[in-house]
Design an enzyme around this catalytic site. Sequence first.
Site, mmCIF file in Angstrom:
data_model
loop_
_atom_site.group_PDB
_atom_site.id
_atom_site.type_symbol
_atom_site.label_atom_id
_atom_site.label_comp_id
_atom_site.label_asym_id
_atom_site.label_seq_id
_atom_site.Cartn_x
_atom_site.Cartn_y
_atom_site.Cartn_z
ATOM 1 C CG ASP A 100 42.890 -4.074 76.179
ATOM 2 O OD1 ASP A 100 44.142 -3.814 76.413
ATOM 3 O OD2 ASP A 100 42.132 -3.200 75.660
ATOM 4 N NE ARG A 104 44.432 0.569 76.529
ATOM 5 C CZ ARG A 104 45.264 -0.250 76.899
ATOM 6 N NH1 ARG A 104 46.029 -0.359 77.714
ATOM 7 N NH2 ARG A 104 44.918 -1.571 76.033
ATOM 8 C CG ASN A 105 41.075 -0.703 79.151
ATOM 9 O OD1 ASN A 105 40.515 0.339 78.660
ATOM 10 N ND2 ASN A 105 41.665 -1.686 78.523
ATOM 11 C CG ASP A 117 37.687 -1.194 76.713
ATOM 12 O OD1 ASP A 117 36.885 -1.991 76.017
ATOM 13 O OD2 ASP A 117 38.584 -0.471 76.191
#
Length: 172
Positions: A100, A104-105, A117
């Site tokens: 992932d 955003r991570n 994350d």
Amino acid sequence: AKTVLDAKSSPEATREMLAEAGVMAAVGSHPNLVSLIGVITRGDPLVLILQFCAQGEVLGMLKKAAAEGEPIALMDKMQMAREVAQGMTHLAKEHFIHRDLACRNVLYSEGMCKIADFGLSRGGGGESTTAENEDAATHEDYYKSTAGVFPVRWTAPEAMETLRFTTASDVW
């Protein structure tokens, strides 16, 4: 901090948080990974305590800079990419697949990018992609998903088709 507010009524959320803590502990310390500080497992809520990254996620930084008409300089973006690559290299060396990786991570702290994350991260386990042929040239770490849970927008097409995740699908 990440929390599970009512651990007794959310056994799946509790398992996921503890699995994430396990991954973070197993991959060890690296300057380009968000550090695990501790896990509070007694009482409610359950809490995963992580390194504080004051500037927040890189996605927000990039959007804010663009909106203010002051985009981040190319050399700074290249440095950010290098730091993310260093963090991912560490994960690969420890035989973990993030699954992932997205802006955003990735968090920004103290002038450095840090991968965060690890909720979908899994250990590759050092398995071979060809069970019959143990030739070193064909050996690759991978994670074969049985549940089919993955971020569709960020997953490599071949990983979606086969549910086999590798460092190459992380790079995608």
